[in-house]
Design a protein around this motif. Structure first.
Motif, PDB file in Angstrom:
ATOM      1  N   MET A 196       0.834  -1.204   0.000  1.00  0.00           N
ATOM      2  CA  MET A 196       0.000   0.000   0.000  1.00  0.00           C
ATOM      3  C   MET A 196       0.864   1.247   0.000  1.00  0.00           C
ATOM      4  SD  MET A 196      -2.900   1.526   0.048  1.00  0.00           S
ATOM      5  CE  MET A 196      -4.136   0.303   0.475  1.00  0.00           C
ATOM      6  N   PRO A 197       0.799   2.054  -1.055  1.00  0.00           N
ATOM      7  CA  PRO A 197       1.489   3.336  -0.951  1.00  0.00           C
ATOM      8  C   PRO A 197       0.911   4.116   0.227  1.00  0.00           C
ATOM      9  CG  PRO A 197       0.693   2.953  -3.188  1.00  0.00           C
ATOM     10  CD  PRO A 197       0.088   1.898  -2.315  1.00  0.00           C
ATOM     11  N   ALA A 198       1.757   4.683   1.053  1.00  0.00           N
ATOM     12  CA  ALA A 198       1.272   5.435   2.210  1.00  0.00           C
ATOM     13  C   ALA A 198       0.471   6.623   1.744  1.00  0.00           C
ATOM     14  CB  ALA A 198       2.426   5.890   3.081  1.00  0.00           C
ATOM     15  N   PHE A 199       0.900   7.213   0.670  1.00  0.00           N
ATOM     16  CA  PHE A 199       0.018   8.125  -0.049  1.00  0.00           C
ATOM     17  C   PHE A 199       0.391   8.038  -1.509  1.00  0.00           C
ATOM     18  CE2 PHE A 199       3.674  10.754   0.132  1.00  0.00           C
ATOM     19  CZ  PHE A 199       3.991  10.984   1.464  1.00  0.00           C
ATOM     20  N   ALA A 200      -0.565   8.354  -2.370  1.00  0.00           N
ATOM     21  CA  ALA A 200      -0.292   8.275  -3.794  1.00  0.00           C
ATOM     22  C   ALA A 200       0.974   9.067  -4.049  1.00  0.00           C
ATOM     23  CB  ALA A 200      -1.451   8.842  -4.582  1.00  0.00           C
ATOM     24  N   THR A 201       1.874   8.473  -4.760  1.00  0.00           N
ATOM     25  CA  THR A 201       3.149   9.110  -5.000  1.00  0.00           C
ATOM     26  C   THR A 201       2.936  10.389  -5.788  1.00  0.00           C
ATOM     27  OG1 THR A 201       3.743   6.865  -5.426  1.00  0.00           O
ATOM     28  CG2 THR A 201       5.455   8.508  -5.714  1.00  0.00           C
TER      29      THR A 201
ATOM     30  N   LEU B 207      -7.981  -0.655  -2.259  1.00  0.00           N
ATOM     31  CA  LEU B 207      -7.500  -1.555  -1.209  1.00  0.00           C
ATOM     32  C   LEU B 207      -6.204  -2.179  -1.716  1.00  0.00           C
ATOM     33  CD1 LEU B 207      -9.597  -4.873  -1.252  1.00  0.00           C
ATOM     34  CD2 LEU B 207      -9.265  -3.388  -3.206  1.00  0.00           C
ATOM     35  N   ASP B 208      -5.446  -2.768  -0.803  1.00  0.00           N
ATOM     36  CA  ASP B 208      -4.293  -3.531  -1.249  1.00  0.00           C
ATOM     37  C   ASP B 208      -4.808  -4.632  -2.162  1.00  0.00           C
ATOM     38  OD1 ASP B 208      -2.140  -2.343  -0.168  1.00  0.00           O
ATOM     39  OD2 ASP B 208      -1.804  -3.800   1.413  1.00  0.00           O
ATOM     40  N   PRO B 209      -4.210  -4.784  -3.336  1.00  0.00           N
ATOM     41  CA  PRO B 209      -4.685  -5.857  -4.211  1.00  0.00           C
ATOM     42  C   PRO B 209      -4.640  -7.202  -3.473  1.00  0.00           C
ATOM     43  CG  PRO B 209      -3.061  -4.507  -5.336  1.00  0.00           C
ATOM     44  CD  PRO B 209      -3.084  -4.053  -3.907  1.00  0.00           C
ATOM     45  N   VAL B 210      -5.717  -7.967  -3.595  1.00  0.00           N
ATOM     46  CA  VAL B 210      -5.804  -9.260  -2.906  1.00  0.00           C
ATOM     47  C   VAL B 210      -5.569 -10.368  -3.922  1.00  0.00           C
ATOM     48  CG1 VAL B 210      -7.319 -10.816  -1.633  1.00  0.00           C
ATOM     49  CG2 VAL B 210      -7.442  -8.354  -1.216  1.00  0.00           C
ATOM     50  N   ASP B 249      -9.153  -9.918  -5.599  1.00  0.00           N
ATOM     51  CA  ASP B 249     -10.055  -8.789  -5.350  1.00  0.00           C
ATOM     52  C   ASP B 249      -9.238  -7.506  -5.481  1.00  0.00           C
ATOM     53  OD1 ASP B 249     -12.225  -7.254  -4.733  1.00  0.00           O
ATOM     54  OD2 ASP B 249     -12.574  -8.105  -2.747  1.00  0.00           O
ATOM     55  N   THR B 250      -9.568  -6.680  -6.449  1.00  0.00           N
ATOM     56  CA  THR B 250      -8.818  -5.450  -6.656  1.00  0.00           C
ATOM     57  C   THR B 250      -9.785  -4.293  -6.905  1.00  0.00           C
ATOM     58  OG1 THR B 250      -8.668  -5.808  -9.039  1.00  0.00           O
ATOM     59  CG2 THR B 250      -6.864  -6.664  -7.711  1.00  0.00           C
ATOM     60  N   GLY B 251      -9.298  -3.099  -6.647  1.00  0.00           N
ATOM     61  CA  GLY B 251     -10.102  -1.914  -6.941  1.00  0.00           C
ATOM     62  C   GLY B 251      -9.181  -0.738  -7.193  1.00  0.00           C
ATOM     63  N   VAL B 252      -9.448   0.007  -8.239  1.00  0.00           N
ATOM     64  CA  VAL B 252      -8.658   1.197  -8.544  1.00  0.00           C
ATOM     65  C   VAL B 252      -9.604   2.379  -8.694  1.00  0.00           C
ATOM     66  CG1 VAL B 252      -6.896  -0.172  -9.682  1.00  0.00           C
ATOM     67  CG2 VAL B 252      -8.695   0.883 -11.053  1.00  0.00           C
TER      68      VAL B 252
END
Lengths: 344, 395
Positions: A196-201, B207-210, B249-252
């Motif tokens: 997880m990027p801590a914030f969008a770069t 979310l973190d890609p699962v 499970d992914t979301g952008v």
């Protein structure tokens, strides 16, 4: 898999000791960054904010924590499946499960990290002897003071952020879009396990003020490009910000970089125990002085710094952005970041 | 002709239409203003851009919106002024506040009181302790019911955003899918996915890609407290191995709207039961889709799903849902098939403009199972699928 505490309950014990000192019998925590600090649970990371829900219960009488989850996945060794209560979309069902956590029903002073009015009313009905209080100061006080193990976790996260930044720096060239630079950072840190990027770069051509959103803009020779990258690794944040010149720096850009570095060094040196943060933030060109751990924690303007605080400092001068994580040590305040400051 | 993922998005109209919906619902609820501090609500009310961030960064640096219901423009407090929407005058865009700081929260409380007047009823979506103290002299009520009603019906531009986010997500998965093989790690997959999404124009992730390796029997762990597969859980670090069953499970994000892409992969040769499970999953999706139309209830959808798998396990994860809405929050109303039960589902009536993500699951304990997601838009005559088909034979 490692987490903020590994399989070590040091954070939980520190928190329980602070609860004892403050006369708090139990805590209901809703913010995931706080929950991962307390328990070390490695759980799915979601972006953005969510309203308060009782996702973690800490009880002083039993000296343990219980978590809202569907399984024991990602739990540290000292918390097994018996420390898990299942989720529900029904607030009453959830409150019933929370109230059944051993020892909680007898807790009189219950600290929370949020005050959603609806949730609080339902919980109050199930915990009739409880008085809810603001757990924020207690949590901030405990979380702020880093241990050597905490700083090793932060340093590892910074290490990943720096490697991401190095990839971006290698990609900076005329004709490349800001968005591609951001992608290069995200790709590298993902491959290094910091999903997880801590914030969008933010990788942006510098303007009069630092920009926050990379776009389709193409880098051209003579541009300054600001690179701000953050990651979450094992629960800890790692951040770094630097600026690079595209195709060689001009004399004016070099002197801006020197001024930015001088400001960054001055603020770093001034981050000493007893110093109120507000006086540092008030300096010209200083954009941030915040606490850093499993969150980017605001430190109140009148709040004095203390030994073993870890801070994020960001400065900007004429398009040159620099940011370091520093440790307020006993003898000196030193950067935990180690990337060259120059524009080349 | 069905719209495509390239359909133009009119951001001015998007903001205007959403604000109008919110103001209408808030006024109907008797609110004089809505004070929003949650990311999904602020995005909905203002269209302000905020960097996608882990909660540890997003929570201390909230964006705040005050939306009066008299038709005047909202005020926005933001740490990212370059993300403020162009329709807000400069004096409506104010510096970011730390809402866990009494001083900052009090400043917000004063600003709210000045702009709404004493005696006003303010809807709030969440409160920090500092904000609660700062608003103590004002009348505050929960704004979420009104906010939820506004978000239930999507405007054409919202639908275009969801469609574009989903299409982008599908393209990224198509590009990185071939990397899934014995020896590849979930982190490598994540890196490639994030890089690809950024290149395609996504502004962040939901979310973190699962890419979760699921044991073929629930009893094999992790230890579930629901009796169902523990899903989704945070990514593992072990390389994929031949025979792994992987739930995705992914979301952008595009303009604040999330995609929701779910599928199932077999690493190496597929389990002998997989083809049969996919066709059962298709049958559930088809039955539910056939039931989606204006006036249908959530209970019609759960019934269609259960009847298709009559005599077997409930074909969705009971700690989640059969279907959920999607918008500026990754899962929002309506939620169908939750543990709130049949009565709540029966009271959930679908109308045109609602977007549903179906996420059924076929599970045969011991042999694993499959899940995928399909996104439907409720239309005047029935529904339209906004996503690609979720099952392999339909693709």
């Amino acid at each position: 898999m490692t987490t903020p505490t590994g399989d070590d309950r040091a954070h939980l014990d520190r928190l329980l000791d602070a609860m004892t000192a403050a006369g708090v019998d139990a805590l209901l925590l809703g913010h995931e960054d706080g929950i991962r600090w307390v328990t070390g649970a490695d759980r799915l990371r979601l972006t953005g904010t969510r309203p308060f829900a009782p996702a973690c219960v800490v009880v002083r009488a039993t000296r343990t924590a219980h978590l809202l989850a569907t399984s024991d996945a990602g739990l540290p060794a000292f918390l097994d499946v018996d420390h898990v209560y299942g989720p529900s979309w029904d607030l009453v069902t959830l409150a019933t499960r929370v109230a059944a956590v051993p020892g909680l029903a007898r807790a009189r002073t219950v600290g929370t990290d949020g005050t959603d009015p609806t949730v609080e009313d339902v919980l109050a009905a199930f915990l009739p002897v409880a008085t809810f209080v603001d757990a924020g100061p207690l949590l901030r006080g405990v979380r702020r003071r880093t241990s050597p193990a905490d700083r090793a976790g932060i340093a590892a996260a910074i290490g990943v952020a720096q490697r991401g930044l190095a990839t971006v720096v290698g990609t900076v060239a005329p004709g490349v879009t800001e968005r591609r630079l951001s992608g290069a950072f995200a790709g590298r840190i993902g491959r290094l396990g910091a999903t997880m990027p801590a914030f969008a770069t933010a990788t942006c051509v510098a303007g009069t003020a630092p920009r926050s959103f990379p776009g389709e803009r193409t880098l051209a020779a003579g541009d300054l490009v600001t690179l701000r990258g953050g990651v979450v690794l094992d629960g800890w944040l790692g951040l770094v910000a630097r600026t690079r010149a595209v195709g060689g720096a001009t004399a004016g850009q070099v002197s801006a970089a020197e001024a930015a570095l001088e400001t960054l060094r001055l603020v770093t040196t001034a981050c000493r125990p007893g110093r109120p943060v507000g006086s540092l933030r008030a300096r010209p060109d200083v954009r941030a002085v915040d606490g850093l751990g499993t969150d980017l924690a605001p430190i109140g303007a009148d709040d004095p710094l203390a030994v073993d605080d870890v801070c994020w400092i960001e400065v900007a001068v004429d398009g040159v952005l620099l940011g370091d994580v520093v440790h307020v040590g006993t003898d000196a305040t030193v950067p935990l970041t180690g990337v060259p400051y120059g524009l080349g | 002709m069905a719209a495509t993922a390239d359909a133009p998005i009119d951001l001015d109209r998007l903001r205007r239409d959403r604000r109008e919906r919110l103001v209408t619902e808030a006024r109907a609820a008797g609110l004089d203003a809505v004070l929003l501090i949650g990311s999904a609500g602020v995005t909905y009310a203002t269209g302000a851009d905020t960097p996608t961030a882990d909660v540890g960064v997003a929570r201390p640096r909230r964006t705040v919106a005050l939306v009066p219901t008299d038709g005047s423009l909202p005020h926005l407090w933001t740490w990212w002024p370059d993300g403020a929407p162009p329709d807000l005058p400069v004096d409506h865009v104010l510096p970011g506040l730390h809402l866990d700081d009494d001083h900052d929260a009090a400043a917000l409380g004063t600003a709210v009181a000045e702009r709404t007047g004493t005696g006003a009823v303010i809807g709030v979506d969440d409160r920090t302790w500092s904000l609660r103290r700062a608003l103590v002299d004002l009348t505050t009520v929960d704004a979420r019911p009104a906010l939820g009603r506004a978000r239930l019906v999507k405007t054409p531009d919202e639908i275009a955003c969801i469609r574009r986010a989903q299409h982008l997500n599908e393209r990224a998965i198509a590009e990185i899918g071939p990397l899934v093989a014995p020896g590849t790690t979930p982190a490598e997959l994540t890196g490639a996915f994030l890089e690809c999404c950024a290149g395609l124009g996504a502004t962040g992730t939901v979310l973190d890609p699962v890419w979760q390796v699921v044991a073929p029997a629930v009893g094999a762990g992790p230890r579930s407290v629901t009796g169902d597969v523990a899903f989704p859980v945070a990514g593992g670090t072990d390389p994929f191995a031949d025979g792994d069953l992987v739930w995705v499970d992914t979301g952008v994000e595009v303009h604040g709207y999330g995609s929701d892409y779910g599928t199932t992969w077999d690493v190496g040769a597929a389990h002998p039961r997989r083809a049969e499970q996919w066709s059962r999953l298709r049958a559930v999706l088809d039955a539910v889709t056939a039931a989606v139309r204006p006036g249908a209830t959530g209970a019609d959808l759960t019934r269609a799903a259960r009847e298709t798998e009559a005599g077997r396990r409930t074909p969705w994860l009971r700690h989640l849902y059969l279907a959920h809405g999607i918008g500026t929050a990754p899962a929002e109303a309506p939620l169908i098939g939750t543990d709130l039960g049949d009565e709540v589902d029966a009271a959930t009536v679908l109308g045109p403009g609602t977007v549903l993500v179906l996420e059924p699951v076929i599970w045969d304990d011991g042999d694993g199972g499959v899940r995928c997601e399909e996104i439907l838009l409720v239309t005047a005559g029935g529904c339209e699928r906004l996503s690609a088909p979720g099952t392999p034979e339909a693709r």
